[in-house]
Design a protein around this motif. Structure first.
Motif, mmCIF file in Angstrom:
data_model
loop_
_atom_site.group_PDB
_atom_site.id
_atom_site.type_symbol
_atom_site.label_atom_id
_atom_site.label_comp_id
_atom_site.label_asym_id
_atom_site.label_seq_id
_atom_site.Cartn_x
_atom_site.Cartn_y
_atom_site.Cartn_z
ATOM 1 N N ASN A 251 39.927 11.999 7.904
ATOM 2 C CA ASN A 251 40.656 12.993 6.425
ATOM 3 C C ASN A 251 42.587 12.734 6.300
ATOM 4 O O ASN A 251 42.810 13.447 7.237
ATOM 5 N N TYR B 73 30.502 13.649 -3.474
ATOM 6 C CA TYR B 73 31.201 13.853 -4.357
ATOM 7 C C TYR B 73 32.982 14.303 -3.611
ATOM 8 O O TYR B 73 32.774 15.418 -2.528
ATOM 9 N N VAL B 74 33.987 13.805 -3.853
ATOM 10 C CA VAL B 74 34.711 14.913 -3.519
ATOM 11 C C VAL B 74 35.798 15.635 -3.513
ATOM 12 O O VAL B 74 36.248 15.249 -4.868
ATOM 13 N N LEU B 75 35.603 17.098 -3.747
ATOM 14 C CA LEU B 75 36.130 18.192 -4.058
ATOM 15 C C LEU B 75 37.981 18.555 -3.411
ATOM 16 O O LEU B 75 38.300 18.321 -4.941
ATOM 17 N N THR B 76 38.542 17.525 -2.502
ATOM 18 C CA THR B 76 39.268 18.432 -2.153
ATOM 19 C C THR B 76 40.151 17.222 -0.711
ATOM 20 O O THR B 76 38.992 16.942 -0.203
ATOM 21 N N SER C 92 41.458 13.996 1.607
ATOM 22 C CA SER C 92 40.598 12.729 1.817
ATOM 23 C C SER C 92 39.390 11.605 1.838
ATOM 24 O O SER C 92 39.350 12.816 2.944
ATOM 25 N N SER D 217 39.167 9.892 -3.641
ATOM 26 C CA SER D 217 40.229 11.744 -3.270
ATOM 27 C C SER D 217 39.305 11.786 -4.560
ATOM 28 O O SER D 217 38.280 11.906 -4.878
ATOM 29 N N PRO D 218 39.914 13.198 -4.354
ATOM 30 C CA PRO D 218 39.109 14.184 -5.758
ATOM 31 C C PRO D 218 38.296 13.811 -7.054
ATOM 32 O O PRO D 218 39.332 13.241 -7.344
ATOM 33 N N GLY D 219 37.299 14.137 -6.924
ATOM 34 C CA GLY D 219 36.816 13.561 -8.416
ATOM 35 C C GLY D 219 36.284 11.894 -8.108
ATOM 36 O O GLY D 219 35.546 11.549 -9.318
ATOM 37 N N ALA E 68 39.332 18.072 3.805
ATOM 38 C CA ALA E 68 38.089 17.204 2.689
ATOM 39 C C ALA E 68 37.121 18.578 2.735
ATOM 40 O O ALA E 68 36.698 18.478 3.320
ATOM 41 N N ASP E 69 36.718 18.443 1.324
ATOM 42 C CA ASP E 69 35.444 18.676 1.256
ATOM 43 C C ASP E 69 34.791 17.702 0.291
ATOM 44 O O ASP E 69 35.522 17.627 -1.001
#
Length: 128
Positions: free
Chosen positions: A100, A62-65, A67, A83-85, A106-107
């Motif tokens: 990234n 799951y991408v938090l921040t 890319s 992307s986030p979400g 990218a978190d």
């Protein structure tokens, strides 16, 4: 921590352990049981990881921040970006590398289901 625990646990950021190493990525293990691996992954802006796969584990990220760009397939010719979400699914044994392309870290929150070693670093994907 094994699956023999019968209590609910909270793993704070300071409680996470260093996870399996792949060049260009920082992995932190949160909870590991007999059939799962979970943790936090950071890839710095502009960084490209080494080629790797996750053996017998299926991976959901799951991408938090930032890319996330994944290269895979013959010679690394296939790509996806998230992307986030966004959630990303990586099947068992798929050789890939992550990058990234954004200007911020990218978190990712990562959960893997499977058995055995969770990460194998390799020279690259097959050409076919």
């Amino acid at each position: 921590m094994g699956s023999q625990h019968h209590r609910i646990l909270v793993v704070a950021p300071g409680d996470r352990r260093a996870g399996p190493r792949t060049p260009g990525m920082e992995r932190q293990e949160a909870v590991v049981t007999d059939g799962t691996w979970s943790g936090f992954v950071r890839t710095e802006p502009g960084m490209v990881s080494g080629w790797h796969h996750h053996g017998a584990y299926e991976t959901i990220a799951y991408v938090l921040t930032g890319s996330l760009k994944l290269e895979f397939g013959p010679g690394g010719s296939d790509t996806v970006e998230a992307s986030p979400g966004d959630f990303v699914y990586v099947p068992k044994g798929v050789v890939h590398r992550e990058s990234n392309p954004s200007a911020e870290p990218a978190d990712l929150v990562v959960v893997r289901a499977g058995r055995g070693e969770p990460t194998f670093n390799v020279d690259g994907p097959s050409q076919t």
